[in-house]
Write a protein that holds these residues in place. Structure first.
Motif, PDB file in Angstrom:
ATOM      1  N   LEU A  88       0.815  -1.222   0.000  1.00  0.00           N
ATOM      2  CA  LEU A  88       0.000   0.000   0.000  1.00  0.00           C
ATOM      3  C   LEU A  88       0.848   1.271   0.000  1.00  0.00           C
ATOM      4  N   GLU A  89       1.988   1.245   0.730  1.00  0.00           N
ATOM      5  CA  GLU A  89       2.854   2.435   0.771  1.00  0.00           C
ATOM      6  C   GLU A  89       3.307   2.844  -0.633  1.00  0.00           C
ATOM      7  N   LYS A  90       3.461   1.831  -1.507  1.00  0.00           N
ATOM      8  CA  LYS A  90       3.950   2.124  -2.863  1.00  0.00           C
ATOM      9  C   LYS A  90       2.903   2.886  -3.681  1.00  0.00           C
ATOM     10  N   TRP A  91       1.651   2.932  -3.202  1.00  0.00           N
ATOM     11  CA  TRP A  91       0.552   3.568  -3.948  1.00  0.00           C
ATOM     12  C   TRP A  91       0.026   4.807  -3.226  1.00  0.00           C
ATOM     13  N   GLN A  92       0.835   5.378  -2.318  1.00  0.00           N
ATOM     14  CA  GLN A  92       0.332   6.500  -1.511  1.00  0.00           C
ATOM     15  C   GLN A  92      -0.021   7.711  -2.354  1.00  0.00           C
ATOM     16  N   THR A  93       0.531   7.815  -3.583  1.00  0.00           N
ATOM     17  CA  THR A  93       0.165   8.933  -4.484  1.00  0.00           C
ATOM     18  C   THR A  93      -0.792   8.450  -5.576  1.00  0.00           C
ATOM     19  N   PHE A  94      -1.240   7.217  -5.486  1.00  0.00           N
ATOM     20  CA  PHE A  94      -2.090   6.554  -6.498  1.00  0.00           C
ATOM     21  C   PHE A  94      -1.327   6.239  -7.785  1.00  0.00           C
ATOM     22  N   PRO A 140     -10.386   4.920  -6.901  1.00  0.00           N
ATOM     23  CA  PRO A 140     -10.071   4.554  -5.512  1.00  0.00           C
ATOM     24  C   PRO A 140      -9.654   5.775  -4.693  1.00  0.00           C
ATOM     25  N   GLN A 141     -10.084   5.821  -3.447  1.00  0.00           N
ATOM     26  CA  GLN A 141      -9.701   6.906  -2.540  1.00  0.00           C
ATOM     27  C   GLN A 141      -9.348   6.316  -1.189  1.00  0.00           C
ATOM     28  N   PHE A 142      -8.537   7.069  -0.427  1.00  0.00           N
ATOM     29  CA  PHE A 142      -8.195   6.600   0.917  1.00  0.00           C
ATOM     30  C   PHE A 142      -9.283   7.009   1.899  1.00  0.00           C
ATOM     31  N   ILE A 143      -9.677   6.076   2.743  1.00  0.00           N
ATOM     32  CA  ILE A 143     -10.659   6.342   3.796  1.00  0.00           C
ATOM     33  C   ILE A 143      -9.950   7.023   4.962  1.00  0.00           C
ATOM     34  N   GLN A 144     -10.615   7.995   5.560  1.00  0.00           N
ATOM     35  CA  GLN A 144     -10.065   8.649   6.752  1.00  0.00           C
ATOM     36  C   GLN A 144     -10.563   7.944   8.002  1.00  0.00           C
ATOM     37  N   ILE A 145      -9.634   7.609   8.898  1.00  0.00           N
ATOM     38  CA  ILE A 145     -10.009   7.091  10.214  1.00  0.00           C
ATOM     39  C   ILE A 145      -9.575   8.147  11.240  1.00  0.00           C
ATOM     40  N   LEU A 146     -10.550   8.660  11.988  1.00  0.00           N
ATOM     41  CA  LEU A 146     -10.309   9.786  12.901  1.00  0.00           C
ATOM     42  C   LEU A 146     -10.271   9.321  14.347  1.00  0.00           C
TER      43      LEU A 146
END
Ligand code: FUB
Length: 323
Positions: free
Chosen positions: A159-165, A199-205
């Motif tokens: 997942l880290e490799k796709w942090q910029t999509f 695809p988008q990253f979900i925010q966990i607060l």
């Protein structure tokens, strides 16, 4: 005799259980762990799975049946190796098996395969889902028929490799005080075979509405997402990886944001922990795995289940798997 907290099957090693109720029966979609001679490492090279076997139970007291091979990587044109944690969904008379695997370039992608039966055999699509990356798909078919795919995993899950999509072979480490990554969210197309949204990253607060930080290893997302609905709210649960917990967060919409709530499962025997949550005949169950049967060999896991206690407000009681 209760089958809770004991291996559902022992003739093969199974892990990463995604449980569903179809036609009043329980179906469990697990990974199928195989022997491996190499060392364990942070890349997950010891998880060399090649196929899927679907398990089923007529009810929670019935024997757990292995329905045989439902899909093998030799039949999926885009796959090179490592068929990891799958999930399944039902829509309009068809069953869909979602699975991660490495493509021919060694990059984890998500695939889909279709069947008329919940236990397969499944016919794979020739290519991976366009725009997909990383591992651990979990699909929620919502009450209005819309379907959503949650996925993603750190380290071996790339997942880290796709942090910029876009793919970065050697990404910088995410600073401990920066928002944590993932999981990934996308709506599925009507035919269930592709992404309808980017695809988008979900925010966990956290409790103050601030994003959970990458250094907060007791709460940050690592892998193995699952979403269940309870009294109209969405509950995202996942593994914290390095701290070995299953935790959960609550939200009002399928795409989040989600607010961290607490811990569901204390660490199991073995490095990985991976689960699903399902309602069956008015009670809630956690399906999970551990390495008790293999004496702690990380890539020789067995699937188990236990009953969860969930309060009216959605609070899930923490479980110690061995007490
Ligand atoms: O089974 C291989 C990987 O281990 C899964 O994809 C992860 O969730 C972890 O359980």
């Amino acid at each position: 005799m209760s089958k809770q907290r004991v291996p559902l099957v022992t003739h093969i090693f199974t892990a990463d259980p995604s449980a569903h109720v179809f036609n009043d029966k329980l179906y469990i979609y697990p990974s199928h762990d195989l022997a491996h001679d190499g060392e364990d490492n942070d890349n997950g090279d010891e998880y060399q799975m090649e196929d899927y076997h679907i398990l089923s139970m007529d009810n929670l007291d019935a024997e757990c049946v292995d329905n045989g091979e439902a899909l093998n990587m030799r039949d999926v044109p885009w796959v090179s190796n490592q068929m990891w944690a799958p999930d399944a969904a039902y829509k309009d008379g068809k069953y869909y098996l979602y699975f991660p695997a490495r493509d021919k370039d060694g990059i984890f992608r998500l695939g889909v395969a279709v069947s008329d039966s919940p236990v397969g055999p499944f016919q794979p699509e020739p290519n991976y889902i366009e725009g997909s990356f990383s591992i651990d798909p979990a699909v929620l078919v919502d009450d209005d028929g819309k379907a959503y795919c949650y996925n993603g995993g750190l380290w071996g899950g790339q997942l880290e490799k796709w942090q910029t999509f876009s793919y970065i072979e050697n990404p910088e480490e995410i600073p401990a005080d920066a928002p944590a990554l993932g999981p990934v969210f996308a709506q599925l197309t009507e035919d269930m075979k592709g992404f309808a949204t980017k695809p988008q990253f979900i925010q966990i607060l956290d409790e103050n509405g601030e994003p959970i930080k990458a250094g907060d290893e007791e709460r940050r997302y690592f892998e193995g997402p699952w979403v269940h609905k309870f009294n109209g709210k969405y509950y995202l649960s996942y593994s914290t990886g390095t701290t070995h917990y299953i935790v959960y967060a609550e939200g009002d919409k399928p795409e989040g944001p989600f607010t961290y709530k607490g811990r569901i499962l204390e660490p199991v025997i073995g490095w990985t922990t991976h689960h699903s949550i399902v309602e069956y005949h008015g009670k809630w169950y956690l399906f999970y795995h551990d390495c008790e049967l293999s004496g702690g060999i990380n890539h020789r896991r067995t699937v188990k289940y236990l009953e969860l206690q969930i309060d009216e407000d959605g609070t899930i009681h923490t479980v110690d798997p061995y007490k």
